[in-house]
Design a protein around this motif. Structure first.
Motif, PDB file in Angstrom:
ATOM      1  N   LEU A   1       2.010   5.349   1.464  1.00  0.00           N
ATOM      2  CA  LEU A   1       1.454   4.077   1.933  1.00  0.00           C
ATOM      3  C   LEU A   1       1.543   3.123   0.744  1.00  0.00           C
ATOM      4  O   LEU A   1       0.722   3.175  -0.170  1.00  0.00           O
ATOM      5  N   ASN A   2       2.592   2.290   0.748  1.00  0.00           N
ATOM      6  CA  ASN A   2       2.788   1.368  -0.374  1.00  0.00           C
ATOM      7  C   ASN A   2       2.044   0.053  -0.131  1.00  0.00           C
ATOM      8  O   ASN A   2       1.393  -0.124   0.902  1.00  0.00           O
ATOM      9  N   ARG A   3       2.158  -0.857  -1.077  1.00  0.00           N
ATOM     10  CA  ARG A   3       1.443  -2.142  -0.975  1.00  0.00           C
ATOM     11  C   ARG A   3       1.849  -2.899   0.282  1.00  0.00           C
ATOM     12  O   ARG A   3       1.008  -3.463   0.978  1.00  0.00           O
ATOM     13  N   LYS A   4       3.150  -2.913   0.590  1.00  0.00           N
ATOM     14  CA  LYS A   4       3.625  -3.613   1.790  1.00  0.00           C
ATOM     15  C   LYS A   4       3.015  -2.987   3.046  1.00  0.00           C
ATOM     16  O   LYS A   4       2.573  -3.694   3.956  1.00  0.00           O
ATOM     17  N   GLY A   5       2.976  -1.653   3.085  1.00  0.00           N
ATOM     18  CA  GLY A   5       2.365  -0.964   4.217  1.00  0.00           C
ATOM     19  C   GLY A   5       0.891  -1.297   4.349  1.00  0.00           C
ATOM     20  O   GLY A   5       0.383  -1.491   5.454  1.00  0.00           O
TER      21      GLY A   5
END
Length: 84
Positions: A40-44
């Motif tokens: 779960l990255n920043r964009k997600g």
């Protein structure tokens, strides 16, 4: 449906300030990439936040109407009306 946790993950969670809630969000909304790994990255995270804000607006609208009724039969939506 709580998964069991190894002593290793418990220690890492403690060291890194990662709560159970954060784990659950990463598993639910992260992208599965390989052998049980979820990212779960920043964009997600930002996409999730925007989706939740939209859901909140719609829920407020439904609440303002006193709730909502939807009638369906099989795969067909038949009618809808405000609960109030």
């Amino acid at each position: 449906n709580e998964m069991s946790r190894t002593k290793h993950i418990q220690k890492r969670m403690s060291q890194r300030g990662i709560t159970n809630d954060l784990l659950q969000i990463a598993i639910a909304f992260g992208v599965p990439v390989e052998d049980g790994k979820y990212i779960l990255n920043r964009k997600g995270c930002n996409n999730l936040i925007q989706s939740l804000r939209k859901i909140e607006k719609v829920a407020i609208k439904a609440s303002d109407k006193g709730g909502l009724v939807v009638v369906k039969s099989g795969d067909s939506l038949i009618t809808t009306y405000n609960l109030n």
